[in-house]
Design a protein around this motif. Structure first.
Motif, PDB file in Angstrom:
ATOM      1  N   ILE A 119     -21.049 -14.782  37.518  1.00  7.87           N
ATOM      2  CA  ILE A 119     -21.470 -14.581  38.905  1.00  7.87           C
ATOM      3  C   ILE A 119     -20.507 -15.275  39.859  1.00  7.87           C
ATOM      4  CG2 ILE A 119     -23.309 -15.047  40.568  1.00  7.87           C
ATOM      5  CD1 ILE A 119     -25.253 -14.910  38.097  1.00  7.87           C
ATOM      6  N   TYR A 120     -20.142 -16.496  39.506  1.00  4.84           N
ATOM      7  CA  TYR A 120     -19.209 -17.262  40.337  1.00  4.84           C
ATOM      8  C   TYR A 120     -17.897 -16.505  40.536  1.00  4.84           C
ATOM      9  CZ  TYR A 120     -16.028 -21.121  41.569  1.00  4.84           C
ATOM     10  OH  TYR A 120     -15.092 -21.928  42.176  1.00  4.84           O
ATOM     11  N   CYS A 121     -17.322 -16.001  39.461  1.00  2.83           N
ATOM     12  CA  CYS A 121     -16.054 -15.285  39.567  1.00  2.83           C
ATOM     13  C   CYS A 121     -16.198 -13.960  40.301  1.00  2.83           C
ATOM     14  CB  CYS A 121     -15.465 -15.052  38.176  1.00  2.83           C
ATOM     15  SG  CYS A 121     -14.802 -16.556  37.412  1.00  2.83           S
ATOM     16  N   ALA A 122     -17.406 -13.413  40.325  1.00  3.07           N
ATOM     17  CA  ALA A 122     -17.644 -12.151  41.016  1.00  3.07           C
ATOM     18  C   ALA A 122     -17.800 -12.325  42.518  1.00  3.07           C
ATOM     19  CB  ALA A 122     -18.894 -11.475  40.449  1.00  3.07           C
ATOM     20  N   VAL A 123     -18.342 -13.471  42.964  1.00  2.00           N
ATOM     21  CA  VAL A 123     -18.727 -13.568  44.380  1.00  2.00           C
ATOM     22  C   VAL A 123     -18.190 -14.780  45.129  1.00  2.00           C
ATOM     23  CG1 VAL A 123     -20.872 -12.311  43.883  1.00  2.00           C
ATOM     24  CG2 VAL A 123     -20.900 -14.816  43.931  1.00  2.00           C
ATOM     25  N   GLU A 124     -17.659 -15.765  44.445  1.00  2.00           N
ATOM     26  CA  GLU A 124     -17.173 -16.960  45.140  1.00  2.00           C
ATOM     27  C   GLU A 124     -16.017 -16.609  46.076  1.00  2.00           C
ATOM     28  OE1 GLU A 124     -16.584 -21.241  45.906  1.00  2.00           O
ATOM     29  OE2 GLU A 124     -18.187 -19.783  45.661  1.00  2.00           O
ATOM     30  N   ASN A 125     -16.015 -17.216  47.241  1.00  2.13           N
ATOM     31  CA  ASN A 125     -14.954 -16.966  48.208  1.00  2.13           C
ATOM     32  C   ASN A 125     -13.617 -17.569  47.748  1.00  2.13           C
ATOM     33  OD1 ASN A 125     -16.668 -15.654  50.055  1.00  2.13           O
ATOM     34  ND2 ASN A 125     -17.327 -17.607  50.916  1.00  2.13           N
ATOM     35  N   ASP A 126     -12.547 -16.922  48.161  1.00  7.32           N
ATOM     36  CA  ASP A 126     -11.186 -17.469  48.040  1.00  7.32           C
ATOM     37  C   ASP A 126     -10.701 -17.667  46.606  1.00  7.32           C
ATOM     38  OD1 ASP A 126     -11.099 -17.625  50.867  1.00  7.32           O
ATOM     39  OD2 ASP A 126     -12.116 -19.570  50.811  1.00  7.32           O
ATOM     40  N   LEU A 127     -11.132 -16.825  45.686  1.00 10.91           N
ATOM     41  CA  LEU A 127     -10.620 -16.911  44.314  1.00 10.91           C
ATOM     42  C   LEU A 127      -9.403 -16.019  44.083  1.00 10.91           C
ATOM     43  CD1 LEU A 127     -13.648 -17.045  41.835  1.00 10.91           C
ATOM     44  CD2 LEU A 127     -12.272 -18.908  42.750  1.00 10.91           C
ATOM     45  N   GLU A 128      -9.056 -15.225  45.074  1.00 13.51           N
ATOM     46  CA  GLU A 128      -7.984 -14.240  44.897  1.00 13.51           C
ATOM     47  C   GLU A 128      -6.664 -14.843  44.376  1.00 13.51           C
ATOM     48  OE1 GLU A 128     -11.120 -12.384  47.143  1.00 13.51           O
ATOM     49  OE2 GLU A 128     -10.052 -14.289  47.443  1.00 13.51           O
ATOM     50  N   PRO A 129      -6.246 -16.039  44.829  1.00  9.18           N
ATOM     51  CA  PRO A 129      -4.978 -16.587  44.317  1.00  9.18           C
ATOM     52  C   PRO A 129      -5.000 -16.912  42.834  1.00  9.18           C
ATOM     53  CG  PRO A 129      -5.601 -17.648  46.382  1.00  9.18           C
ATOM     54  CD  PRO A 129      -6.787 -16.866  45.918  1.00  9.18           C
ATOM     55  N   PHE A 130      -6.190 -16.904  42.238  1.00  4.98           N
ATOM     56  CA  PHE A 130      -6.326 -17.313  40.844  1.00  4.98           C
ATOM     57  C   PHE A 130      -6.611 -16.130  39.921  1.00  4.98           C
ATOM     58  CE2 PHE A 130      -7.704 -20.574  43.807  1.00  4.98           C
ATOM     59  CZ  PHE A 130      -6.755 -21.554  43.549  1.00  4.98           C
ATOM     60  N   SER A 131      -6.243 -14.949  40.374  1.00  2.00           N
ATOM     61  CA  SER A 131      -6.398 -13.755  39.543  1.00  2.00           C
ATOM     62  C   SER A 131      -5.634 -13.938  38.236  1.00  2.00           C
ATOM     63  CB  SER A 131      -5.865 -12.527  40.282  1.00  2.00           C
ATOM     64  OG  SER A 131      -6.061 -11.351  39.523  1.00  2.00           O
ATOM     65  N   GLY A 132      -6.298 -13.577  37.130  1.00  6.82           N
ATOM     66  CA  GLY A 132      -5.690 -13.715  35.815  1.00  6.82           C
ATOM     67  C   GLY A 132      -6.017 -15.011  35.114  1.00  6.82           C
ATOM     68  N   GLU A 133      -6.691 -15.910  35.818  1.00  6.85           N
ATOM     69  CA  GLU A 133      -6.997 -17.209  35.230  1.00  6.85           C
ATOM     70  C   GLU A 133      -8.319 -17.181  34.463  1.00  6.85           C
ATOM     71  OE1 GLU A 133      -4.949 -19.626  35.017  1.00  6.85           O
ATOM     72  OE2 GLU A 133      -3.419 -18.860  36.384  1.00  6.85           O
ATOM     73  N   HIS A 134      -8.547 -18.270  33.721  1.00  2.37           N
ATOM     74  CA  HIS A 134      -9.716 -18.389  32.851  1.00  2.37           C
ATOM     75  C   HIS A 134     -10.674 -19.419  33.424  1.00  2.37           C
ATOM     76  CE1 HIS A 134     -11.874 -17.737  29.162  1.00  2.37           C
ATOM     77  NE2 HIS A 134     -11.836 -19.012  28.836  1.00  2.37           N
ATOM     78  N   PHE A 135     -11.992 -19.127  33.342  1.00  3.12           N
ATOM     79  CA  PHE A 135     -12.995 -19.989  33.963  1.00  3.12           C
ATOM     80  C   PHE A 135     -14.088 -20.383  32.963  1.00  3.12           C
ATOM     81  CE2 PHE A 135     -10.843 -18.182  37.477  1.00  3.12           C
ATOM     82  CZ  PHE A 135     -11.065 -18.994  38.585  1.00  3.12           C
ATOM     83  N   GLU A 136     -14.541 -21.616  33.101  1.00  2.00           N
ATOM     84  CA  GLU A 136     -15.687 -22.126  32.358  1.00  2.00           C
ATOM     85  C   GLU A 136     -16.525 -22.990  33.301  1.00  2.00           C
ATOM     86  OE1 GLU A 136     -14.478 -24.312  28.907  1.00  2.00           O
ATOM     87  OE2 GLU A 136     -13.131 -22.744  28.172  1.00  2.00           O
TER      88      GLU A 136
END
Length: 293
Positions: free
Chosen positions: A245-262
């Motif tokens: 959900i965070y990766c779908a809707v959090e603001n300003d994540l665009e610069p981190f496209s391709g990265e991995h999240f936990e």
């Protein structure tokens, strides 16, 4: 990276993040997928649940409607063990939707043994990687019509894998095959992000945590022991859905496209996923298997 890292989010509080417009999404009918779809519905999204079982899909839609008072909850049937079924789903979505803002590739299987699909692929790798790869690519033109995000649900198991393209369509053992499929999810995300540069679409891979869901459903000793541990120590489905959900809707994540999240924050890529040339090789292999071109 030179950009400021995105901040951590607190579990179960992502409903405070508002969407800028009504969104079409794809999620699942149980477990993490259900919780992700339900969260999007609470935000006023037009949700499309894509799954294989009609009865479960209908039940999930009705439950979400009742819980959220959002009537724009729909389902479409797809069998990820069939490339023809995936192509049919993509065609339906492309014909009926004028935009698609979030795509969550969440479906997955674990211990399914040595089974080949109608397409001649091992059931696990086709379900977990090849079919999501195909679906995503077939929906990209639609997603490019708006500022969109693709979330690929992977796993920490990908850390334990060593990419071997020759092993992808061989039955090795249940953990090796699962780990390879999850590493493929991450490699796919890396190369997809590279190919999407300059467009309005971004993509992220996610480890949801060890979650007690129905992915382990058989009655073997490993499953019994795993369920016992999971019930005691690990996340429930609601908690497990938070990073997606965070990766779908959090603001300003665009610069981190391709990265991995936990746990709702960006983490360093696993050592097994740091070679971008291997990511390109996985893409080329996948493109050939699904006959994308």
């Amino acid at each position: 990276m030179s950009q400021k890292k995105p901040s951590k989010c607190k579990k179960k509080q992502t409903d405070e993040i508002s969407l800028s417009k009504k969104r079409n999404t794809r999620a699942g009918n149980m477990g993490i997928g259900y919780e992700t779809a339900a969260d999007f519905a609470k935000r006023g999204a037009n949700v499309i649940i894509a799954c294989r079982n009609k009865d479960r899909a209908e039940a999930a839609c009705e439950k979400i409607k009742k819980e959220t008072h959002n009537q724009d909850i729909h389902y479409k049937l797809v069998d990820l063990s069939s490339f023809a079924s995936v192509r049919k789903l993509a065609e339906e979505i492309n014909q009926t939707e004028d935009h698609l803002d979030i795509l969550v590739n969440n479906a997955g299987v674990y211990n399914v043994g040595n089974q080949l699909t109608e397409d001649g692929q091992q059931l696990l790798i086709q379900t977990n990687h090849y079919s999501p790869f195909l679906l995503t690519n077939l929906l990209l033109d639609l997603m490019k019509k708006s500022k969109s995000r693709i979330v690929n649900v992977s796993s920490l198991a990908g850390m334990a894998a060593k990419m071997d393209l020759e092993k992808l369509n061989k039955y090795n053992n249940f953990f090796t095959d699962y780990a390879l499929s999850k590493l493929c999810n991450i490699m796919f995300t890396i190369e997809l992000a590279s190919r999407l540069k300059g467009t309005s679409v971004t993509t992220y891979s996610v480890h949801p945590g060890t979650v007690k869901t129905e992915i382990i459903r058989d009655s073997g000793l490993v499953a019994i022991v795993s369920r016992s541990i999971i019930r005691t120590l690990f996340k429930n489905a609601t908690e497990g859905a938070q990073t997606s959900i965070y990766c779908a809707v959090e603001n300003d994540l665009e610069p981190f496209s391709g990265e991995h999240f936990e746990d709702c924050h960006m983490v360093e890529r696993y050592k097994s996923a740091q070679d971008v040339w291997i990511a390109k090789s996985v893409w080329a292999k996948s493109e050939n298997v699904v006959q994308l071109r």
